[in-house]
Design a protein around this motif. Sequence first.
Motif, PDB file in Angstrom:
ATOM      1  N   PRO A   7       0.840  -1.204   0.000  1.00 27.41           N
ATOM      2  CA  PRO A   7       0.000   0.000   0.000  1.00 27.41           C
ATOM      3  C   PRO A   7       0.879   1.259   0.000  1.00 27.41           C
ATOM      4  O   PRO A   7       1.943   1.275   0.613  1.00 27.41           O
ATOM      5  CB  PRO A   7      -0.817  -0.122   1.278  1.00 27.41           C
ATOM      6  N   SER A   8       0.424   2.272  -0.698  1.00 29.95           N
ATOM      7  CA  SER A   8       1.185   3.519  -0.741  1.00 29.95           C
ATOM      8  C   SER A   8       1.067   4.231   0.607  1.00 29.95           C
ATOM      9  O   SER A   8       0.147   3.947   1.375  1.00 29.95           O
ATOM     10  CB  SER A   8       0.633   4.410  -1.852  1.00 29.95           C
ATOM     11  N   PRO A   9       1.994   5.147   0.888  1.00 31.97           N
ATOM     12  CA  PRO A   9       1.898   5.912   2.142  1.00 31.97           C
ATOM     13  C   PRO A   9       0.542   6.596   2.284  1.00 31.97           C
ATOM     14  O   PRO A   9      -0.040   6.617   3.371  1.00 31.97           O
ATOM     15  CB  PRO A   9       3.010   6.955   2.017  1.00 31.97           C
ATOM     16  N   GLY A  10       0.039   7.111   1.167  1.00 27.97           N
ATOM     17  CA  GLY A  10      -1.252   7.790   1.207  1.00 27.97           C
ATOM     18  C   GLY A  10      -2.361   6.854   1.631  1.00 27.97           C
ATOM     19  O   GLY A  10      -3.234   7.214   2.418  1.00 27.97           O
ATOM     20  N   GLU A  11      -2.310   5.606   1.114  1.00 28.75           N
ATOM     21  CA  GLU A  11      -3.333   4.621   1.470  1.00 28.75           C
ATOM     22  C   GLU A  11      -3.221   4.237   2.941  1.00 28.75           C
ATOM     23  O   GLU A  11      -4.227   4.113   3.636  1.00 28.75           O
ATOM     24  CB  GLU A  11      -3.190   3.368   0.593  1.00 28.75           C
ATOM     25  N   LEU A  12      -1.983   4.036   3.398  1.00 30.10           N
ATOM     26  CA  LEU A  12      -1.761   3.690   4.805  1.00 30.10           C
ATOM     27  C   LEU A  12      -2.275   4.795   5.719  1.00 30.10           C
ATOM     28  O   LEU A  12      -2.935   4.540   6.719  1.00 30.10           O
ATOM     29  CB  LEU A  12      -0.275   3.462   5.068  1.00 30.10           C
ATOM     30  N   LEU A  13      -1.957   6.039   5.365  1.00 30.29           N
ATOM     31  CA  LEU A  13      -2.364   7.178   6.185  1.00 30.29           C
ATOM     32  C   LEU A  13      -3.875   7.322   6.193  1.00 30.29           C
ATOM     33  O   LEU A  13      -4.480   7.592   7.227  1.00 30.29           O
ATOM     34  CB  LEU A  13      -1.708   8.460   5.671  1.00 30.29           C
ATOM     35  N   ALA A  14      -4.483   7.113   5.017  1.00 39.59           N
ATOM     36  CA  ALA A  14      -5.938   7.234   4.923  1.00 39.59           C
ATOM     37  C   ALA A  14      -6.614   6.154   5.759  1.00 39.59           C
ATOM     38  O   ALA A  14      -7.611   6.418   6.440  1.00 39.59           O
ATOM     39  CB  ALA A  14      -6.378   7.147   3.468  1.00 39.59           C
ATOM     40  N   ALA A  15      -6.047   4.928   5.737  1.00 44.83           N
ATOM     41  CA  ALA A  15      -6.604   3.826   6.525  1.00 44.83           C
ATOM     42  C   ALA A  15      -6.484   4.125   8.019  1.00 44.83           C
ATOM     43  O   ALA A  15      -7.415   3.899   8.794  1.00 44.83           O
ATOM     44  CB  ALA A  15      -5.900   2.519   6.185  1.00 44.83           C
ATOM     45  N   ARG A  16      -5.327   4.640   8.411  1.00 42.75           N
ATOM     46  CA  ARG A  16      -5.097   4.991   9.816  1.00 42.75           C
ATOM     47  C   ARG A  16      -6.055   6.103  10.249  1.00 42.75           C
ATOM     48  O   ARG A  16      -6.559   6.113  11.371  1.00 42.75           O
ATOM     49  CB  ARG A  16      -3.634   5.432   9.979  1.00 42.75           C
ATOM     50  N   ARG A  17      -6.307   7.022   9.320  1.00 40.84           N
ATOM     51  CA  ARG A  17      -7.195   8.142   9.609  1.00 40.84           C
ATOM     52  C   ARG A  17      -8.620   7.633   9.877  1.00 40.84           C
ATOM     53  O   ARG A  17      -9.283   8.064  10.811  1.00 40.84           O
ATOM     54  CB  ARG A  17      -7.187   9.113   8.425  1.00 40.84           C
ATOM     55  N   GLU A  18      -9.084   6.699   9.019  1.00 36.07           N
ATOM     56  CA  GLU A  18     -10.398   6.076   9.211  1.00 36.07           C
ATOM     57  C   GLU A  18     -10.506   5.459  10.601  1.00 36.07           C
ATOM     58  O   GLU A  18     -11.498   5.617  11.304  1.00 36.07           O
ATOM     59  CB  GLU A  18     -10.611   4.965   8.165  1.00 36.07           C
ATOM     60  N   GLN A  19      -9.445   4.729  10.965  1.00 39.36           N
ATOM     61  CA  GLN A  19      -9.418   4.040  12.250  1.00 39.36           C
ATOM     62  C   GLN A  19      -9.483   5.054  13.391  1.00 39.36           C
ATOM     63  O   GLN A  19     -10.222   4.866  14.359  1.00 39.36           O
ATOM     64  CB  GLN A  19      -8.144   3.209  12.317  1.00 39.36           C
ATOM     65  N   LEU A  20      -8.700   6.126  13.258  1.00 36.85           N
ATOM     66  CA  LEU A  20      -8.675   7.156  14.302  1.00 36.85           C
ATOM     67  C   LEU A  20     -10.038   7.824  14.452  1.00 36.85           C
ATOM     68  O   LEU A  20     -10.475   8.116  15.562  1.00 36.85           O
ATOM     69  CB  LEU A  20      -7.633   8.222  13.965  1.00 36.85           C
ATOM     70  N   LEU A  21     -10.699   8.054  13.312  1.00 35.40           N
ATOM     71  CA  LEU A  21     -12.009   8.695  13.367  1.00 35.40           C
ATOM     72  C   LEU A  21     -13.006   7.810  14.099  1.00 35.40           C
ATOM     73  O   LEU A  21     -13.824   8.296  14.880  1.00 35.40           O
ATOM     74  CB  LEU A  21     -12.510   9.009  11.951  1.00 35.40           C
ATOM     75  N   ARG A  22     -12.898   6.481  13.863  1.00 33.60           N
ATOM     76  CA  ARG A  22     -13.779   5.554  14.590  1.00 33.60           C
ATOM     77  C   ARG A  22     -13.464   5.598  16.078  1.00 33.60           C
ATOM     78  O   ARG A  22     -14.366   5.652  16.913  1.00 33.60           O
ATOM     79  CB  ARG A  22     -13.604   4.124  14.057  1.00 33.60           C
ATOM     80  N   GLU A  23     -12.169   5.566  16.420  1.00 25.81           N
ATOM     81  CA  GLU A  23     -11.776   5.595  17.835  1.00 25.81           C
ATOM     82  C   GLU A  23     -12.214   6.907  18.493  1.00 25.81           C
ATOM     83  O   GLU A  23     -12.629   6.916  19.650  1.00 25.81           O
ATOM     84  CB  GLU A  23     -10.256   5.423  17.968  1.00 25.81           C
ATOM     85  N   ALA A  24     -12.103   7.995  17.743  1.00 27.32           N
ATOM     86  CA  ALA A  24     -12.527   9.288  18.274  1.00 27.32           C
ATOM     87  C   ALA A  24     -14.031   9.273  18.531  1.00 27.32           C
ATOM     88  O   ALA A  24     -14.508   9.838  19.518  1.00 27.32           O
ATOM     89  CB  ALA A  24     -12.152  10.408  17.311  1.00 27.32           C
ATOM     90  N   GLY A  25     -14.783   8.606  17.654  1.00 28.06           N
ATOM     91  CA  GLY A  25     -16.221   8.473  17.839  1.00 28.06           C
ATOM     92  C   GLY A  25     -16.547   7.691  19.100  1.00 28.06           C
ATOM     93  O   GLY A  25     -17.448   8.049  19.864  1.00 28.06           O
ATOM     94  N   VAL A  26     -15.772   6.622  19.357  1.00 28.42           N
ATOM     95  CA  VAL A  26     -15.962   5.813  20.565  1.00 28.42           C
ATOM     96  C   VAL A  26     -15.654   6.648  21.803  1.00 28.42           C
ATOM     97  O   VAL A  26     -16.420   6.646  22.776  1.00 28.42           O
ATOM     98  CB  VAL A  26     -15.061   4.549  20.526  1.00 28.42           C
TER      99      VAL A  26
END
Length: 122
Positions: A7-26
């Motif tokens: 995965p490209s850095p952009g894809e990795l960062l975007a995936a991590r961002r999704e995860q963080l947004l979910r955690e922030a929601g929790v």
Amino acid sequence: MSTAAEPSPGELLAARREQLLREAGVAESRLSDIRSTRAGGSDDDEHDPEGETLSAQWSQAEGLRAGLVDELAQLDRALDRVADGTYGSCVRCGRPIGAERLVARPTAELCIDCARIVEARR
Ligand SMILES: [Zn+2]
């Protein structure tokens, strides 16, 4: 899914961002749970064994959320650098940050040398 392409850095960062947004929601819903528990609780603070526990839970959830917000800001800056092609270069000296460091810290803005210098000045 192919395993051939990394995965490209952009894809990795975007995936991590999704995860963080979910955690922030929790974290956010935990805060509102605590808030409503507090609001519904008794006013008898002195004799309320739950009082202190709730405060501890609150500050823990607040700390968690603050950390997530901070990391999201770093991720957004990293994604900006991916977009303008400067991702992976040190923002201070312009040299490559190094693949290992980027794997360990995808949002790193400084190469290890500059990070040490900046850290030493604190
Ligand atoms: Zn540097």
